[in-house]
Design an enzyme around this catalytic site. Structure first.
Site, mmCIF file in Angstrom:
data_model
loop_
_atom_site.group_PDB
_atom_site.id
_atom_site.type_symbol
_atom_site.label_atom_id
_atom_site.label_comp_id
_atom_site.label_asym_id
_atom_site.label_seq_id
_atom_site.Cartn_x
_atom_site.Cartn_y
_atom_site.Cartn_z
ATOM 1 C CE LYS A 1 -8.441 -63.141 80.228
ATOM 2 N NZ LYS A 1 -7.757 -62.109 79.425
ATOM 3 C CD GLU B 1 -6.336 -66.695 70.798
ATOM 4 O OE1 GLU B 1 -6.917 -66.811 71.892
ATOM 5 O OE2 GLU B 1 -5.096 -66.727 70.679
#
Lengths: 281, 281, 281, 281, 281, 281
Positions: A133, A195
């Site tokens: 990000k 994840e």
């Protein structure tokens, strides 16, 4: 080093963006042979980052400008500290001032924020890591700033690590199938991270041989249970809205890493100014 | 429009930065013909900005991806609002997701912050303006986000306006000499702005015919005096550490504009997520 | 996908290289509205690779050219097989013919060579892998050709894996110190590979926690001993002058991978020709 | 010279390809101030080519690296010969090693193959020439390597010579018409070459005033007849599958040139290694 | 065709040059959905050139703009003639208008000047040719305009023809030595041209086998003598200050070509305007 | 300064255009170590411009070439004057000669034409200004040449000034509406200029607060009336077919500026030659 190629293209583009067809104020108002000198000074305390980038901005404009760092990237300094001195022809210095400060302030802002979060988990052995990000175009520099603040880097890009998320799992038909596909097709040199959101998924990932398990949006209790279950058989990473969590509590679950997008996407510039000396007559 | 050339280069570079030699997870794990759909959703309320940029990220990767905005740049929406829908081949959507969100979150963060400051001065007639303190490489987009938040743009670069600061004045030998030099050498089509710090300097700038007078780091009392003295003969701009000031008080001095670097250099990303639909069987 | 950006730049540069200021023969001699058609045909048997690249060369020159693949990348076909048909305006087809064939012949040559080596170790479970010894500028395509021939990819570049060699070890002060340094500084998401030349070094690497151990220039006997010692605790890779070795013998030592630079640096082009149809009157 | 612009872009792109976001092994493991030295050594005998390219790779990464050639491009040396010495900071040398070797090995491979074919026709007066069957992106360097091996260059690209082939002839309505068209439209400064397959076509090309006649896929007998007929009124070039022919027999037909795609499209890298000195203590 | 790659880069750069950070007038003043239409009209008679370039400028900005040529490049038309019609969204048309006209006016100016000189030598069989004295960056387009005016092209660049001038001769040690060197080193596919200033040099060049002889700065009498001596054994080119000579007299000497730098370096733009239709209500 | 980035890209592209794959004449004919020297000499009198550009062409090719200006840009010199001396390796000098002259001749041509027009209005106080009718790709240099000839620059591009023309006015619904829109949306730092054709429009523009009023295609009488009416409340600019007008008469109307496209779009190159010294033996 490689930075040279990357930095030069980045700086050339940024200078074109900021100069347009030329610094009309300086070229109209300042006599071409005017010499000036000054100091880059912290107006607030923080971790300095970006000195080589600032230096390159100026030498790009005029190789004869002398930019002399008075500290190193990664140093923590108090408000008022001089971090670099500059001297040379006014034309290049005034034209490059804004861009150099834009880089310095943003990178120092990231390093300072990182250091603050790292200090919250000091002594726990847990690492603070960044994410993808980052600001488009600035990733290499921003991840460098994270390291200067004491943080660790996660993947640089989508090619240097396998990270299997919810949608990949669904498309592959389950965690085991996804890991199996990655092992058969991705380069053997890459780690496989998955994840997960529950203990059942942790077990599935472990059984399928995941190298890293990302514990996404788990409560500290659940995370602790997961870490115990994994018991060193895979690296563990805490993720998901971490900038609103008590990082020390998260670290105390025993996770290896905590990753935060906010390290790079929600940052205040560190206030730095360039103060010029009065000319001596 | 021109954005097309600029955007395409920016996005191509940012995709190369994020993809490296390719999205190894998706290409290993997701069957090439998998179709998915989902919604871009605000997790916090704010002003949306960057829809066309996000759209271009996806169509750059795969022209058949359908990205359908459900609102317009500049709209203020509550948490939970769907701002765009997406559907198409999973490969391109998963590979572009992060970059699209990085753009959307940063630009919406800037628009949201701008709108908040604009609302503080609502009704006073004072404009909120940006500066050149933008992220290197993203200036055109960030200044667009300021407009979407209701702010106004100051200079785009060093070529489209004359702004005479302290050092220019010193090098030229005074405010009048600097303005004279600019008028004789810079294109007639540009306005001349001068930064001043005292009433005496305001008078000097006015007499020399400045088009805009930047009142730098003045107290509200001094600023009010300056505005009265100028009395419409030049545009007035309040500048200097404005993000720590009471903007309404500043606006009440009667200045035409307040400019703030923090609009673009110290911004929190607006939290936006891409939620995928469960496949229907 | 990402290939689009990469391919387009590559093809644009290669077309400029081959066209210079323009295909003077075709523009002088061939009437602009001449239509032709033809077939890309294998003159020797082999594994086809590069169809999408060839197609893009032609559509880059003229979007109306129809290039229709008659097989898929990775297919093994005999001499005489038609792998693609083409039709459209002669100008673009004749101008792009050479470049399309240059790509097709090189990539198919690599895929064919890879398949031949893979077949030598068939059934052993050992993978054939490439290296970074690729043609400058063509790495992504050449590594793709290796996959199409049934091989596996090693590192794409110096950023997506840690590979500690002799000189790194010497500079760091030993295998353990080098692995320790890598673990402390490189991203956690990367595997750590170490090059070793003796059983003692194998032990050192294992103890220090290497993820992959490269057995460099070892005899098959020594390699077998090393593989037994490692016993699955790390991936094993046989390397060093492998194109002059009996690969089946090497595979029988139990190594996980054999890597060969010759897969990409010493390759004969697969002979492919474009035969045009006689015009019908 | 011009090579400077071309080489720098080529090397910058190839370094980005090989370094990705940076040489993570070297930067993690090797202390930044480590100095090393070593020798580039031939592991097999051959014709050396690419020294200036290798040198530029290193000075691109670090201007202070000393790369000292011990021979010249075009020299034929035995196995074991040192072709260059290098010394400087380990960081740049280790990061550039692979790319420098990739260039050196490929270009020396081409020069070595060329020299071997040239020696087969020694004394006949026939030249060995290359084609446009080069690696996309590397044409200028590969054609340079052909010269260093004693070969001659054919056209660099489609703009610097007229070469009328089968399809051009068919589209123009015959050899005479095609040559006429070329003479009327192409620059007068270019030679006109025609590809022929029979004695009748040779006569037609001669009558129409071709400057060069390419004898395509002819038997040696037919070729000899053609050369006699032409009798110096045009240059002659033997072409078509020449790497499977007895080149001396072809040369004895009296043709001026033999051109072979295999000079550049089917080449084995010359084995060259970089051996580092043990540090002295 | 290849023009596509070249043109797109040229136009992209020229649009960035002209648009800067955007057409602020149009975006501020013209409602985004305004549609307009108009005609490109000659204000003086001349030879039209550049229609495809102008078209590409507009479709680059907005693919939906319709630019419809009403004639072809190379057509000679009178003042008042409409050469193209345009319609579409006002934003793109107004932003591209200037650049499209800049291209059209310059290229048509060159074509018009060329046609005027060609007509001066009509019927003599002598060709009018250009030189390398073109505007940096625009050579391919300017040489195209020369062809559209009925002229012929000389070398495109320093790689596609050998032209031996005074300094080359001096450095090589004479005309014969220079031609010999060129024949031994330059590709066989290139013609060799030599610049001469006297009859003695003409003989030397002929004997050494020059393909083209450039008669530099000769009087018409001397030129006629040279042409007779050469007698078709080489092409002849008259050069040197030709725009101040009586071209018909020069052509009557029998030279094959007259080359003039002024065709491209001293040209008046052809006056062309874009007239918009009044909106109908 | 910024010119460095811009110039280097421009020169690199122009060198690639002129060199193609290399200067085949020089590399074949001139021994690599030949040294030469010479002088750049005016063949006609004029204003010199472009010395730094010419210098950069040569140092780009070979940093050891010495190019020594003997005057400054903007100097007016007579025919026969030496403007620069050059010495160094023949290879680079001969390869760069044409491009350096192409730049010098065009820029000096523009400076010379500008100076001639400026002298026509000497003493009137009226400025001569350029337009956006420049050669695509060369705007920054051509506008620099205008300044060197004593002229002034109008807008550099569409972003650094608002210029409202006929079509903008029509689309906005009148002069007042157009100016209002510009003031509300364009940056406050830009001046607003309006093109008018009648006294009524002048009044409208004045009332709406235009900063500059462009008097388009007006007779001198009408222009004089307009200037009197405006009376210093806005800058005035005379425009429209000015190269066919008596500039002194126009200046005598009292307008502040006269702008002419012909300054840059219809220019004769200034004749400059590079004469080499005979080698001394």
């Amino acid at each position: 080093m490689h930075d040279y190629i990357y930095l030069d293209r980045l700086i050339a583009q940024a200078l074109e963006e900021d100069l347009g067809s030329g610094d009309i104020t300086t070229s109209s108002v300042v006599p071409p042979d005017t010499m000036i000198s000054g100091q880059f000074t912290l107006k607030k305390g923080g971790v300095v980052c970006g000195l080589a980038v600032a230096q390159r901005v100026f030498t790009f404009l005029d190789p004869d400008i002398r930019f002399t760092p008075k500290c190193k990237d990664g140093d923590r300094l108090n408000a008022g500290s001089v971090i670099a001195e500059i001297s040379g022809c006014a034309t290049g210095i005034l034209s490059g001032e804004r861009l150099a400060l834009n880089f310095l302030q943003r990178l120092s802002g990231i390093a300072t924020k990182t250091e603050s979060l790292v200090s919250q988990v000091a002594g726990t052995g847990t690492m603070i890591a960044d994410t993808r990000k980052t600001t488009p175009g600035l990733r290499v520099l921003e991840k460098y700033a994270v390291r200067m603040g004491g943080g660790r880097n996660h993947r640089m890009n989508l090619a240097d690590g396998v990270l299997i998320k919810d949608n990949h799992i669904r498309a592959a038909g389950g965690i085991a199938a996804a890991i199996e596909a990655a092992r058969n097709k991705a380069p053997q040199t890459l780690k496989i991270e998955v994840e997960v959101e529950s203990i059942r998924e942790v077990e599935e990932a472990l059984n399928a041989g995941a190298d890293i398990i990302m514990l996404d949006n788990m409560s500290s209790e659940l995370m602790e249970e997961a870490v115990k279950l994994i018991n060193g058989r895979a690296l563990t990473e805490a993720s998901g809205n971490m900038d609103n969590r008590d990082l020390r509590e998260v670290a105390n679950t025993g996770v290896d890493m905590i990753s935060l997008g906010a390290l790079t996407h929600s940052v205040s510039a560190l206030d730095i100014s360039l103060r010029f000396d009065k000319p001596k007559n």
